[in-house]
Design a protein around this motif. Sequence first.
Motif, mmCIF file in Angstrom:
data_model
loop_
_atom_site.group_PDB
_atom_site.id
_atom_site.type_symbol
_atom_site.label_atom_id
_atom_site.label_comp_id
_atom_site.label_asym_id
_atom_site.label_seq_id
_atom_site.Cartn_x
_atom_site.Cartn_y
_atom_site.Cartn_z
ATOM 1 N N GLU A 39 -0.753 -10.672 6.902
ATOM 2 C CA GLU A 39 -1.058 -9.788 8.035
ATOM 3 C C GLU A 39 -0.111 -8.596 8.126
ATOM 4 O OE1 GLU A 39 -1.713 -9.968 12.875
ATOM 5 O OE2 GLU A 39 -1.720 -11.825 11.708
ATOM 6 N N PHE A 40 1.176 -8.815 7.907
ATOM 7 C CA PHE A 40 2.114 -7.703 7.989
ATOM 8 C C PHE A 40 1.809 -6.653 6.921
ATOM 9 C CE2 PHE A 40 5.908 -5.377 6.822
ATOM 10 C CZ PHE A 40 6.324 -4.907 8.049
ATOM 11 N N VAL A 41 1.554 -7.094 5.706
ATOM 12 C CA VAL A 41 1.240 -6.172 4.609
ATOM 13 C C VAL A 41 -0.041 -5.396 4.919
ATOM 14 C CG1 VAL A 41 0.653 -6.009 2.146
ATOM 15 C CG2 VAL A 41 2.470 -7.559 2.895
ATOM 16 N N VAL A 42 -1.026 -6.083 5.485
ATOM 17 C CA VAL A 42 -2.276 -5.415 5.888
ATOM 18 C C VAL A 42 -1.985 -4.329 6.932
ATOM 19 C CG1 VAL A 42 -4.462 -5.750 7.131
ATOM 20 C CG2 VAL A 42 -3.809 -7.332 5.312
ATOM 21 N N ASN A 43 -1.072 -4.625 7.864
ATOM 22 C CA ASN A 43 -0.724 -3.629 8.887
ATOM 23 C C ASN A 43 -0.088 -2.381 8.269
ATOM 24 O OD1 ASN A 43 -1.668 -5.372 10.841
ATOM 25 N ND2 ASN A 43 0.349 -6.166 11.388
ATOM 26 N N VAL A 44 0.765 -2.588 7.251
ATOM 27 C CA VAL A 44 1.363 -1.446 6.544
ATOM 28 C C VAL A 44 0.269 -0.650 5.834
ATOM 29 C CG1 VAL A 44 2.969 -0.717 4.734
ATOM 30 C CG2 VAL A 44 3.586 -2.627 6.231
ATOM 31 N N ALA A 45 -0.642 -1.367 5.149
ATOM 32 C CA ALA A 45 -1.729 -0.708 4.418
ATOM 33 C C ALA A 45 -2.637 0.081 5.353
ATOM 34 C CB ALA A 45 -2.540 -1.746 3.636
ATOM 35 N N ASP A 46 -2.919 -0.484 6.523
ATOM 36 C CA ASP A 46 -3.756 0.210 7.508
ATOM 37 C C ASP A 46 -3.135 1.546 7.913
ATOM 38 O OD1 ASP A 46 -5.752 -1.670 7.601
ATOM 39 O OD2 ASP A 46 -5.123 -2.579 9.485
ATOM 40 N N GLU A 47 -1.825 1.535 8.122
ATOM 41 C CA GLU A 47 -1.147 2.762 8.545
ATOM 42 C C GLU A 47 -1.113 3.781 7.407
ATOM 43 O OE1 GLU A 47 0.372 5.244 11.377
ATOM 44 O OE2 GLU A 47 -0.436 3.224 11.662
ATOM 45 N N ILE A 48 -0.946 3.304 6.182
ATOM 46 C CA ILE A 48 -0.992 4.203 5.021
ATOM 47 C C ILE A 48 -2.352 4.897 4.963
ATOM 48 C CG2 ILE A 48 -1.139 4.231 2.484
ATOM 49 C CD1 ILE A 48 1.096 2.084 2.485
ATOM 50 N N GLU A 49 -3.394 4.101 5.123
ATOM 51 C CA GLU A 49 -4.758 4.653 5.101
ATOM 52 C C GLU A 49 -4.959 5.674 6.216
ATOM 53 O OE1 GLU A 49 -9.308 3.085 5.912
ATOM 54 O OE2 GLU A 49 -7.720 1.631 5.495
ATOM 55 N N LYS A 50 -4.516 5.325 7.418
ATOM 56 C CA LYS A 50 -4.680 6.205 8.576
ATOM 57 C C LYS A 50 -3.907 7.513 8.402
ATOM 58 C CE LYS A 50 -3.437 6.415 13.488
ATOM 59 N NZ LYS A 50 -2.693 5.717 14.564
ATOM 60 N N LYS A 51 -2.643 7.401 8.020
ATOM 61 C CA LYS A 51 -1.791 8.587 7.886
ATOM 62 C C LYS A 51 -2.290 9.503 6.772
ATOM 63 C CE LYS A 51 2.004 10.861 9.007
ATOM 64 N NZ LYS A 51 2.238 11.377 10.368
ATOM 65 N N ALA A 52 -2.723 8.908 5.670
ATOM 66 C CA ALA A 52 -3.244 9.715 4.556
ATOM 67 C C ALA A 52 -4.496 10.471 4.979
ATOM 68 C CB ALA A 52 -3.537 8.819 3.357
ATOM 69 N N GLY A 53 -5.380 9.783 5.709
ATOM 70 C CA GLY A 53 -6.606 10.429 6.186
ATOM 71 C C GLY A 53 -6.302 11.616 7.081
ATOM 72 N N GLU A 54 -5.324 11.444 7.969
ATOM 73 C CA GLU A 54 -4.939 12.530 8.882
ATOM 74 C C GLU A 54 -4.374 13.725 8.119
ATOM 75 O OE1 GLU A 54 -3.699 9.631 12.661
ATOM 76 O OE2 GLU A 54 -2.143 10.620 11.467
ATOM 77 N N ALA A 55 -3.730 13.446 6.984
ATOM 78 C CA ALA A 55 -3.102 14.515 6.203
ATOM 79 C C ALA A 55 -4.044 15.134 5.172
ATOM 80 C CB ALA A 55 -1.858 13.968 5.501
ATOM 81 N N GLY A 56 -5.283 14.635 5.122
ATOM 82 C CA GLY A 56 -6.241 15.172 4.151
ATOM 83 C C GLY A 56 -6.022 14.663 2.746
ATOM 84 N N ALA A 57 -5.275 13.576 2.617
ATOM 85 C CA ALA A 57 -5.052 12.967 1.304
ATOM 86 C C ALA A 57 -6.031 11.819 1.103
ATOM 87 C CB ALA A 57 -3.625 12.461 1.201
#
Length: 297
Positions: A39-57
Amino acid sequence: MYKRILPIALLSAAIWSCSGSEKAGGPVIGVSMLSLQNEFVVNVADEIEKKAGEAGARVIIVDAERSALKQVEQVESFIAQKVDAIILNPCEVEASSPAVEKAKAAGIPVVNVNSETNAVPSAFVGSDDVEAGRIAMRYINEQLKGKGNVLMMHGYMGQAAQIQRDKGAKEILAQNPGLKLLAEQSGQWDRSKAMSLTENWIQSYGPQINAIFAQNDEMGMGAVKALTEAGLKDKVIVVSIDAIPDALAAVKKGTLNATVFQNAAEQGSKAVETALKLIKKEEVEEKVIIPFKLVTE
């Protein structure tokens, strides 16, 4: 456990589509995570996905399934795909090091997130796991007033968090000779394995057990369940690390005595920020350290 866990191919496709694949020409970041069953690793991955999307990556997130060999192969695939940067959540300190070396040799910046390798990446984003071990064992020492029998449940052996949390906990044990380490064994970061291990410990040590330090919350929750079913929970202190939602609810309820908050969202977010700076050849901090915090009722 996690409603969006998917096979690797489907997961990659899903993340390509929801991270802004319509933004053609944006940077592409390959991401290999230790285990998307955690679950913790999934939470990190979720934030990576979210932040990348916001940055246009765009991100390609894959699950190493706790295999350093698979992780190295995933990085080789990222290199072949000519990604602009790689974020690595290493499976092991030593065995995942070739992934870092191969990426850097190919001229691709690599950011280690949450866990370290012997090979030095372009940057590291995470927390001081030695300090997490110290925080947890200090709390146990305070609750036991410096005297009692402790069991320690390790994570996946050879992974940086396991090594460092062990080191920090044992520093505090060495400073407090009234605490005795009855036994230590790996629960592999896994709730069901931790429950079985705790059941075995109950059979071996029974009323001698005063406290259990589980190196992550998944294992802590497994220990709590086994102790509760054996009617021993009120007599045994359990402390773990990560502050996942289940653990926070258990602390509030009083079944888990404490957890040590590790900021998954900030780790994921800072990892993407660092990767994007490296792609632009901007200066970055070699180590971004996010503090742990003790959480009690």
